[in-house]
Structures are given as structure tokens and as C-alpha cells.
Design a protein around this motif. Structure first.
Motif, PDB file in Angstrom:
ATOM      1  N   PHE A 102       0.825  -1.201   0.000  1.00  0.00           N
ATOM      2  CA  PHE A 102       0.000   0.000   0.000  1.00  0.00           C
ATOM      3  C   PHE A 102       0.863   1.256   0.000  1.00  0.00           C
ATOM      4  O   PHE A 102       1.949   1.284   0.599  1.00  0.00           O
ATOM      5  N   ILE A 103       0.349   2.287  -0.661  1.00  0.00           N
ATOM      6  CA  ILE A 103       0.939   3.611  -0.585  1.00  0.00           C
ATOM      7  C   ILE A 103      -0.120   4.547  -0.026  1.00  0.00           C
ATOM      8  O   ILE A 103      -1.296   4.490  -0.428  1.00  0.00           O
ATOM      9  N   ILE A 119       4.735   3.579   3.007  1.00  0.00           N
ATOM     10  CA  ILE A 119       4.627   2.291   2.322  1.00  0.00           C
ATOM     11  C   ILE A 119       4.340   1.231   3.386  1.00  0.00           C
ATOM     12  O   ILE A 119       5.045   1.153   4.401  1.00  0.00           O
ATOM     13  N   ILE A 120       3.323   0.424   3.133  1.00  0.00           N
ATOM     14  CA  ILE A 120       2.847  -0.552   4.109  1.00  0.00           C
ATOM     15  C   ILE A 120       2.791  -1.931   3.461  1.00  0.00           C
ATOM     16  O   ILE A 120       2.165  -2.098   2.409  1.00  0.00           O
ATOM     17  N   ILE A 121       3.461  -2.886   4.089  1.00  0.00           N
ATOM     18  CA  ILE A 121       3.440  -4.269   3.607  1.00  0.00           C
ATOM     19  C   ILE A 121       2.800  -5.141   4.684  1.00  0.00           C
ATOM     20  O   ILE A 121       3.310  -5.215   5.811  1.00  0.00           O
ATOM     21  N   PRO A 122       1.677  -5.795   4.379  1.00  0.00           N
ATOM     22  CA  PRO A 122       1.087  -6.726   5.355  1.00  0.00           C
ATOM     23  C   PRO A 122       1.980  -7.939   5.547  1.00  0.00           C
ATOM     24  O   PRO A 122       2.619  -8.414   4.602  1.00  0.00           O
ATOM     25  N   ALA A 193      10.827   8.222  -7.722  1.00  0.00           N
ATOM     26  CA  ALA A 193      10.815   6.801  -8.070  1.00  0.00           C
ATOM     27  C   ALA A 193      11.827   6.040  -7.225  1.00  0.00           C
ATOM     28  O   ALA A 193      11.538   4.955  -6.694  1.00  0.00           O
ATOM     29  N   ASN A 194      13.020   6.607  -7.084  1.00  0.00           N
ATOM     30  CA  ASN A 194      14.035   5.947  -6.265  1.00  0.00           C
ATOM     31  C   ASN A 194      13.617   5.877  -4.808  1.00  0.00           C
ATOM     32  O   ASN A 194      13.803   4.847  -4.139  1.00  0.00           O
ATOM     33  N   ASP A 195      13.054   6.977  -4.291  1.00  0.00           N
ATOM     34  CA  ASP A 195      12.659   6.987  -2.886  1.00  0.00           C
ATOM     35  C   ASP A 195      11.540   5.991  -2.613  1.00  0.00           C
ATOM     36  O   ASP A 195      11.526   5.330  -1.569  1.00  0.00           O
ATOM     37  N   TYR A 196      10.585   5.865  -3.534  1.00  0.00           N
ATOM     38  CA  TYR A 196       9.519   4.875  -3.346  1.00  0.00           C
ATOM     39  C   TYR A 196      10.088   3.460  -3.365  1.00  0.00           C
ATOM     40  O   TYR A 196       9.696   2.608  -2.555  1.00  0.00           O
ATOM     41  N   ASP A 197      11.017   3.204  -4.267  1.00  0.00           N
ATOM     42  CA  ASP A 197      11.649   1.879  -4.297  1.00  0.00           C
ATOM     43  C   ASP A 197      12.411   1.613  -2.996  1.00  0.00           C
ATOM     44  O   ASP A 197      12.406   0.488  -2.478  1.00  0.00           O
ATOM     45  N   ALA A 198      13.071   2.648  -2.482  1.00  0.00           N
ATOM     46  CA  ALA A 198      13.804   2.493  -1.223  1.00  0.00           C
ATOM     47  C   ALA A 198      12.840   2.245  -0.063  1.00  0.00           C
ATOM     48  O   ALA A 198      13.119   1.429   0.828  1.00  0.00           O
ATOM     49  N   LEU A 199      11.717   2.931  -0.052  1.00  0.00           N
ATOM     50  CA  LEU A 199      10.704   2.707   0.982  1.00  0.00           C
ATOM     51  C   LEU A 199      10.191   1.271   0.935  1.00  0.00           C
ATOM     52  O   LEU A 199      10.015   0.618   1.977  1.00  0.00           O
TER      53      LEU A 199
END
Length: 595
Positions: A102-103, A119-122, A193-199
Motif C-alpha cells: 500500500f501507498i 509504504i505498508i506491507i502486510p 521513483a528511487n525513494d519509493y523503491d527504497a521505501l
């Protein structure tokens, strides 16, 4: 035979956890959160994450109770669980699958403010949802009215693109249309884009590490340890609150303005009530919500700021002797009242982008209110007002904006037994300083000056801290925005200490076209050669200056932290300037005459 107990909202049995295992798991919870932060800021491209560490991470159980948080920015870490509540307000658990990511950044559903994207990962174990790994950070640009900043937005829709519990990945597959839409609607797509991938990588690290704990110790032990740590934090906080004197304590302060009605102050009214082992923070009487982006999201910013300052005042590791986690248990003895429609609990759809000075000043006001109740735990008025700068311009070659975000360091007020700390971010901000090399290497900027503010420290038995002066020159045409405050109010001294000095902000200092700037502006044009100079506040002094050790006053003069006039008039210390020594007999006589 005792009745079985279960972890809230689960069929996981709560069992006894021996003290050694409890300590090991407590350390593991904390370490996982810290590791998530390390992964993020070592991978990130943007300086606000990589250098300032403007981020927060944590593991949250399936009922959105925060198990642990990283020690980065409290405003980020403290909102991790609230964002999970935001996810659960849109999605039922049955529709959350392994492989989903999720974002989320909606300030009325848990986010600290719109630029703080989470960024949320169940986390699933044996096909059952057991927890969430979540991390957020300040993203350079999220479609604000001006590059990376919003002050005058009339509502939350105008301030930025809102991601309300969106599945960026579903069942392990990225939603390419959503991904492209997100990057198409910002000014810094490469950096974002890089920051989202890092998150995502950081959240995945948290998921993997938490599952390793489960595999090693089992569901029952790990989640029973979570409950034990919740109970421990609650128990210890209640005990510490009980040591403070019961009473109703009040303090108020004022913000410069809302960024539109310049010079019209906004009141912060703080009533803190201590009764037994419980504490209530009541913001009734604070300014109403405003028609600019200076409102404060309640769940995402007001609550974490209050939680953090209460934890710091009552459970400081240095004074308490051991680390007490800031988790869900902290909130049980703490009650927060913020009337709906006030600055700290606005109604949707009021804009909330520029909320940081408000919560930092709120923390300072709570500390001032509690000075009489716990004088050995508080500091004098701090540089609660920061300046968040966004330096930017359009890169024609890259066909996107370059953007450099910076939080100016401040200082702490004097404390019992210690002088205030100089040139550091303070209270609930906690970002790191931005090295000159970072600014000049990556951006068309030159730092002309960066150091201690030249004005002396506020006198006190323990002097106030000194802020910074930083002057930045543009090497190419661009723009500048600023979210600041504290130009019209000086940090308070307490117990007889002197007040500090307010912030200043100047464009082109010392030049014919010098211009005094307000504390908030959305975007001004900067030509090559133009510069911005900021001076952050000098904080307040603690205690009667006449009680300061004469040798410390001499040391202050040698260091440039005090003037000869202050030595004579505020400290009443007589110094032989030929030999740079203290005349103790003359000092005692002078001080006696002033008593």
C-alpha cells in the motif's frame, strides 16, 4: 485452572514470557525498526531522507497498535500506526493479500501530512495476516502548489496528490498505471521513483526480519512479548506521573500567522492536568482552523507530538536509567483533548501541508506548562520554530526539477544542571544537519556562511543554546519556498532566565536589494547570485543569571557566547580583561548589591 487469554483481535494465546526472552524480543523489536530506517536512508536519492533522516519506521500489529518505532523523526515514527488505521478504514482484512503493498499519505486518515508518504506491507504467517511493516518519509514533491511546498492551499485537495490506501502492488504485481500516474504528477519523478523503491525495500526488510522472530520464538511468545511491553510502558509511565505534583498547569504561546494573514498571530493554549497516575493535555482555547495549509492533522501530527514530549519529559532514558519503548502503552494514561475545528484538530477538507512549526511550538508550550510541576525535567523555551526551505529550479537537460529540501537547526533552552544545546534540531523534529558538501555537490547552490548565530546566548544560571546562521546563494535561476515561524516571538526564559532571540530571514543580506522576508512564503523567484540568509532562534536561559558560576561566565566570553556587557549587567561578574581572570571578591560584592 486459569482461563486462557488471547492477543487482542486474534486467536493467538497469550502466554508467560520469561524476563530474559522479553528483553531479547524488546531489543529485537527496536532493532528491526532501526534497520528499516537504515535501509531507507542508505538507498534514498533525496537529501531530506539520505542526510536529514526525515523518516520513521515501525512494526504494527493487525489492530494498528505500534509494537516498536525507529528513533528518527518522531512525527514520522509516531504516525505509522495511524496510517494502518487509515488503510483499514478503506479495506477489509479479507481483501488484503500476501504480496500487496500500500501507498498512503492522506492527512485525514493517519498521515502526518501529505508529503510524508508511507509504504505498508502486510505480514502473513501460514497464510494468516498477523502484522504490518510500515515506513514513511518526506518525499521531495507530491504535486504541491509550488515545488515541494504549500502554504496558501485552500483545502487538502489543492495542497498535494492524495494517496488514500492505494494498492501499489497487488498479489506481488505492480500496478503500472498507478505507478505512472504517481510519477507523472510530481516535479521530481526520478528522485521520487528511487525513494519509493527504497521505501518498499525498507518495509520488505522489516517484514522479513519480523518473520524471522516468529520462526525462532513462535507466534505466542512474540505477541505475548508485545503485550508485556505495552503493559510495561504503561506501568512505568503511570509510576512516573504519580511522582509529579497533582495540579492544573497552563501555558500559552503564539505563532506568527497562517501564511496568508501575515502578522495576525495564532494562539496555542495548553492546559496540562496531572491527577494521580494520569495526565491530560487539553488544547481548548487554541486558535481555530485556518484557510491556509497551517492546520495540524490530529491523529497524524497532534497526537504523535504530544506522545513524544510526554515520553521525553517522564521517561527520558538518561534520567530514568533504561530505555522505555514508545508504544501503544504510552497512550493509556495519557488523554488528549483538541476540540474539533481548532488548529490542532481541523475539519476535512482544511489543508494541512505546513503543520510542523505548530507541533514543535506545542511541545515547547507543554514543557513550559509543566515547569513548576517538574523543574528538573524541562528546558527553558527552545527554538521551537524551524525553517523548512525548499530550494529548487527547472533542469532543462533532465526536463524535470532539481529540488533541495532543508530543515534549519535550532537550539535547546537551558536545562537543570546543563546549558542549552547549540545548533541542533530540537523537540519533535529531530532531523540531522545538512552538510555543506551535500548541498554544493548535488545542486546549483553555494553556502556562503554556516555557523553559530553571532548574537550571544540568553543568560541564565544555565544559559540558553545558540542557533545557526546559514546563507545560501543560487548559482542559477530558480525558486525558493519557506515554511517557518518564530520571527515575532522570543523563546522564553524560565525561573529567572533571560529570553532568547527570535528568528530572522533576509533575501540578499547586505546588498542594495536586501529584503526582509516573512516566516512563510510559498515560492519566490531567485536569480543567479541571489541569496537567502536565515538565523534560527537563540533559546531561553534557565535560572537566575546571578547564580551562574563566574568561571563559566568567563568561559562564555572566551568562546564568544557572552559579551562583556552581559558579564557586567546580567551576570554581575567582574573580569580582569588584561589577564582574562575573574575578580571573585569584586564579583561577590557586585552580586550582593543586586540581590
Amino acid at each position: 485452572m486459569s482461563e486462557k487469554r488471547y492477543i487482542l483481535g486474534t486467536n493467538i494465546e497469550r502466554v508467560e514470557v520469561d524476563p530474559v526472552t522479553l528483553q531479547v524480543l524488546g531489543g529485537a523489536f527496536r532493532t528491526i525498526s532501526e534497520e528499516m530506517g537504515l535501509v531507507l536512508y542508505r538507498m534514498s536519492y533525496s537529501s531530506i531522507i539520505r542526510e536529514s533522516e526525515d523518516l520513521g519506521a515501525g512494526i504494527v500489529d493487525r489492530r494498528a497498535r505500534q509494537i516498536a518505532e525507529s528513533e528518527n523523526s518522531p512525527m514520522h515514527a509516531g504516525t505509522v500506526g495511524a496510517c494502518i488505521k487509515g488503510i483499514l478504514s478503506r479495506w477489509e482484512e479479507k481483501d488484503i493479500h500476501e504480496g500487496d503493498i500500500f501507498i498512503h499519505n492522506h492527512p485525514y486518515h493517519g498521515a502526518s501530512h501529505s508529503p510524508d508518504v508511507e509504504i505498508i506491507i502486510p505480514i502473513f504467517y501460514k497464510e494468516e495476516l498477523i502484522a504490518y511493516s510500515a515506513i514513511n518519509a518526506h518525499v521531495s514533491d507530491v504535486g504541491a502548489p509550488s515545488a515541494g511546498i504549500a502554504i496558501k492551499a485552500q483545502d487538502v485537495t489543492a495542497e498535494a496528490r492524495q494517496f488514500y490506501a492505494l494498492k501499489l502492488y497487488e498479489n506481488g504485481e505492480r500496478n503500472e498505471q498507478l505507478w505512472r500516474c504517481i510519477l507523472d504528477n510530481c516535479r521530481t519523478p526520478s528522485m521520487n521513483a528511487n525513494d519509493y523503491d527504497a521505501l518498499i525495500a525498507a518495509a520488505e526488510h522489516g517484514r522479513v526480519r519480523f518473520l524471522e522472530l516468529i520462526d525462532k520464538y513462535g507466534l505466542e511468545i512474540v505477541f505475548s512479548a508485545e503485550e508485556e511491553w505495552f503493559d510495561y510502558t504503561e506501568r512505568v509511565l503511570r509510576a512516573e506521573i504519580s511522582k509529579a505534583k497533582d495540579g492544573v498547569y497552563y501555558s500559552e504561546s503564539y505563532l506568527d500567522d497562517d501564511g496568508i494573514n501575515l502578522g495576525v498571530p495564532l494562539k496555542i493554549a495548553t492546559t496540562v492536568t496531572i491527577k494521580g497516575d494520569e495526565i491530560t493535555v487539553d488544547l481548548t482555547g487554541s486558535a481555530d482552523e485556518v484557510y491556509s495549509a497551517c492546520n495540524v492533522p490530529f491523529e497524524g501530527s497532534t497526537v504523535p507530538a504530544i506522545n513524544t514530549i510526554i515520553h521525553s519529559l517522564f521517561l527520558d532514558a538518561d534520567k530514568f536509567g533504561e530505555y522505555v519503548p514508545q508504544n501503544e502503552g504510552l497512550e493509556r494514561p495519557l488523554h488528549i483533548i483538541a476540540p474539533k475545528g481548532c488548529l490542532f484538530n481541523p475539519n476535512y477538507p482544511r489543508a494541512c501541508y505546513a503543520r510542523f512549526n505548530q507541533v514543535n511550538r506545542l511541545a515547547d508550550t507543554i514543557m513550559n506548562a509543566l515547569a513548576d510541576a517538574m523543574p528538573m525535567n524541562v528546558a527553558a523555551g527552545c527554538s521551537a520554530d524551524l525553517h523548512y526551505f525548499v530550494y529548487n529550479g527547472f533542469d532543462k537537460k533532465a526536463k524535470e526539477y532539481w529540488l533541495y529540501a532543508e530543515v534549519t537547526e535550532g537550539s535547546y533552552g537551558g536545562r537543570y544542571g546543563k546549558d542549552g544545546m547549540d545548533t541542533v534540531d530540537c523537540l519533535v523534529a529531530n532531523t540531522r544537519n545538512m552538510p555543506i558538501e551535500e548541498s554544493e555537490w548535488h545542486y546549483p547552490l553555494r553556502i556562503e556562511r554556516y555557523g553559530l548565530r553571532p548574537q550571544p546566548a540568553a543568560p541564565g544560571k544555565w544559559r540558553g543554546g545558540i542557533g545557526v546562521i546559514r546563507e545560501t546563494t543560487y548559482l542559477s535561476d530558480g525558486f525558493c519556498g519557506c515554511e517557518g515561524d518564530g520571527h515575532l516571538n522570543n523563546p522564553k526564559g524560565i525561573f529567572g532566565g533571560n529570553t532568547g532571540k527570535a528568528s530572522t530571514l533576509v533575501k540578499n543580506p547586505g546588498k542594495d536589494n536586501e529584503e526582509i522576508l516573512p516566516s512563510k512564503f510559498e515560492s519566490i523567484i531567485m536569480k543567479a547570485g541571489d541569496s537567502i540568509e536565515v538565523q534560527s532562534p537563540n533559546s531561553g536561559g534557565y535560572g537566575n543569571p546571578l547564580e551562574r558560576e563566574p568561571d563559566m561566565v568567563l568561559s562564555d566570553i572566551l568562546d564568544g557566547f557572552a559579551t562583556r556587557e552581559q558579564a557586567e549587567n546580567d551576570y554581575c561578574v567582574v573580569i580582569d580583561y588584561d589577564n582574562m581572570t575573574v575578580d571573585y571578591e569584586a564579583t561577590m560584592e557586585l552580586r550582593a548589591s543586586k540581590m
